[in-house]
Design an enzyme around this catalytic site. Sequence first.
Site, PDB file in Angstrom:
ATOM      1  N   SER A   1     -43.303 -84.633  40.993  1.00 50.00           N
ATOM      2  CA  SER A   1     -42.454 -84.440  42.029  1.00 50.00           C
ATOM      3  C   SER A   1     -41.119 -85.330  41.757  1.00 50.00           C
ATOM      4  CB  SER A   1     -42.952 -85.084  43.398  1.00 50.00           C
ATOM      5  OG  SER A   1     -44.048 -84.179  43.809  1.00 50.00           O
TER       6      SER A   1
ATOM      7  N   GLY B   1     -46.358 -81.717  42.141  1.00 50.21           N
ATOM      8  CA  GLY B   1     -46.198 -80.479  43.182  1.00 50.21           C
ATOM      9  C   GLY B   1     -46.502 -80.938  44.719  1.00 50.21           C
TER      10      GLY B   1
ATOM     11  N   ASN C   1     -40.870 -77.570  32.992  1.00 52.25           N
ATOM     12  CA  ASN C   1     -42.345 -76.600  32.886  1.00 52.25           C
ATOM     13  C   ASN C   1     -42.111 -75.623  34.114  1.00 52.25           C
ATOM     14  OD1 ASN C   1     -44.643 -75.692  32.897  1.00 52.25           O
ATOM     15  ND2 ASN C   1     -45.661 -77.630  33.545  1.00 52.25           N
TER      16      ASN C   1
ATOM     17  N   HIS D   1     -52.039 -80.426  30.391  1.00 53.35           N
ATOM     18  CA  HIS D   1     -51.608 -80.748  31.625  1.00 53.35           C
ATOM     19  C   HIS D   1     -52.663 -80.528  32.800  1.00 53.35           C
ATOM     20  CE1 HIS D   1     -49.340 -79.295  35.316  1.00 53.35           C
ATOM     21  NE2 HIS D   1     -48.478 -79.770  34.670  1.00 53.35           N
TER      22      HIS D   1
ATOM     23  N   GLU E   1     -48.496 -88.212  34.331  1.00 56.22           N
ATOM     24  CA  GLU E   1     -48.398 -87.243  35.379  1.00 56.22           C
ATOM     25  C   GLU E   1     -49.661 -87.552  36.445  1.00 56.22           C
ATOM     26  OE1 GLU E   1     -45.921 -83.705  34.862  1.00 56.22           O
ATOM     27  OE2 GLU E   1     -47.740 -83.207  34.338  1.00 56.22           O
TER      28      GLU E   1
ATOM     29  N   GLY F   1     -41.454 -79.876  37.177  1.00 59.82           N
ATOM     30  CA  GLY F   1     -42.036 -78.580  37.434  1.00 59.82           C
ATOM     31  C   GLY F   1     -41.143 -77.954  38.369  1.00 59.82           C
ATOM     32  N   GLY F   2     -41.444 -78.086  39.633  1.00 62.34           N
ATOM     33  CA  GLY F   2     -40.540 -77.326  40.749  1.00 62.34           C
ATOM     34  C   GLY F   2     -38.975 -77.736  40.389  1.00 62.34           C
TER      35      GLY F   2
ATOM     36  N   GLU G   1     -53.161 -79.075  35.338  1.00 63.01           N
ATOM     37  CA  GLU G   1     -53.669 -77.706  35.828  1.00 63.01           C
ATOM     38  C   GLU G   1     -54.478 -76.908  34.865  1.00 63.01           C
ATOM     39  OE1 GLU G   1     -49.538 -76.437  36.875  1.00 63.01           O
ATOM     40  OE2 GLU G   1     -49.559 -77.967  38.028  1.00 63.01           O
TER      41      GLU G   1
ATOM     42  N   LYS H   1     -43.905 -73.273  34.735  1.00 62.22           N
ATOM     43  CA  LYS H   1     -45.199 -72.989  35.079  1.00 62.22           C
ATOM     44  C   LYS H   1     -45.200 -71.231  34.978  1.00 62.22           C
ATOM     45  CE  LYS H   1     -46.182 -77.324  37.315  1.00 62.22           C
ATOM     46  NZ  LYS H   1     -46.969 -77.960  38.026  1.00 62.22           N
TER      47      LYS H   1
HETATM   48  P1  PGA Z   1     -43.774 -81.149  39.847  1.00 64.94           P
HETATM   49  O1  PGA Z   1     -44.690 -80.610  38.661  1.00 64.94           O
HETATM   50  O2  PGA Z   1     -42.541 -81.674  39.276  1.00 64.94           O
HETATM   51  O3  PGA Z   1     -43.605 -79.711  40.399  1.00 64.94           O
HETATM   52  O4  PGA Z   1     -44.357 -82.011  40.672  1.00 64.94           O
HETATM   53  C1  PGA Z   1     -44.813 -81.621  37.578  1.00 64.94           C
HETATM   54  C2  PGA Z   1     -45.592 -80.917  36.323  1.00 64.94           C
HETATM   55  O5  PGA Z   1     -46.449 -80.389  36.848  1.00 64.94           O
HETATM   56  O6  PGA Z   1     -45.326 -81.188  35.204  1.00 64.94           O
END
Ligand code: PGA
Length: 253
Positions: free
Chosen positions: A215, A180, A16, A102, A174, A236-237, A104, A18
């Site tokens: 993470s 994050g 993802n 998600h 999650e 994510g990252g 967010e 983002k």
């Molecule tokens: P992250 O994000 O791997 O940066 O923690 C995961 C996500 O939002 O799906």
Amino acid sequence: MITASSTKRRRLIVGNWKMNGNRHTNAELLARVSARWQGEHAAEVVVCPPYPYFQQAREMLGNSPVVLGAQSVSEHGSGAFTGEVSASMLADWHCKYVIIGHNERRRLQHETDVQVAQKFLAVQAAGLIPILCVGESLEMREEGRALEVIDRQLRAVIEQTGCAAFVNAVIAYEPVWAVGTGKTATPEQAQEVHHFIRTQLGNLGTQVRVLYGGSVKGHNAGQLFALADIDGALLGGASLDADEFLDICAAAD
Ligand code: PGA
């Protein structure tokens, strides 16, 4: 390597992106991913770029088996919904998966459980596969109410769709406090929730792919994938770094 669990439920790694990247950085990332991820693999790999880069991603992935996913979708079919994108538009782009719910979007765009359920239905109606995100806040975990939150988020969808709809769906656990932040759920915490999610799905519980997200990095992916109820990861990252992303894909393969 194909393991017993991955032959039953195909491992899935979803990147993802983002709201990150530009044409230049995407080109580098996609070139490296598509160069290394070729041919047949036990694990399925998905990238979810921002909408304006779908065409770039589609072109650059070429013959690579990496598939396209979307980060969000409207619950509506069409009409006066400025700024929204429908599931059928995503289907036009041969998008296969759509992330919904998600944290967010739940937190920052105030998406409700009911809306998330409607999006789930819209995605399936367009022939795509929803990746339903669920997860508790730090406060809820500290109050010992993590499973209660997961139960509420799942039930809101199941009430609209029935359990059977999950044959064509993926769930991503999650924990909000792990996304994050560099904090990952311990294997025990993740396994407890994944097992709980499967029990909530009744007979289908063992068929549905349940991913972990929050993470996940190259150094902890292997440990998470070793757990019986974890079928892959929502990243994510780590999905923005070609080497790290591909190392995680390889760990799932
Ligand atoms: P992250 O994000 O791997 O940066 O923690 C995961 C996500 O939002 O799906």
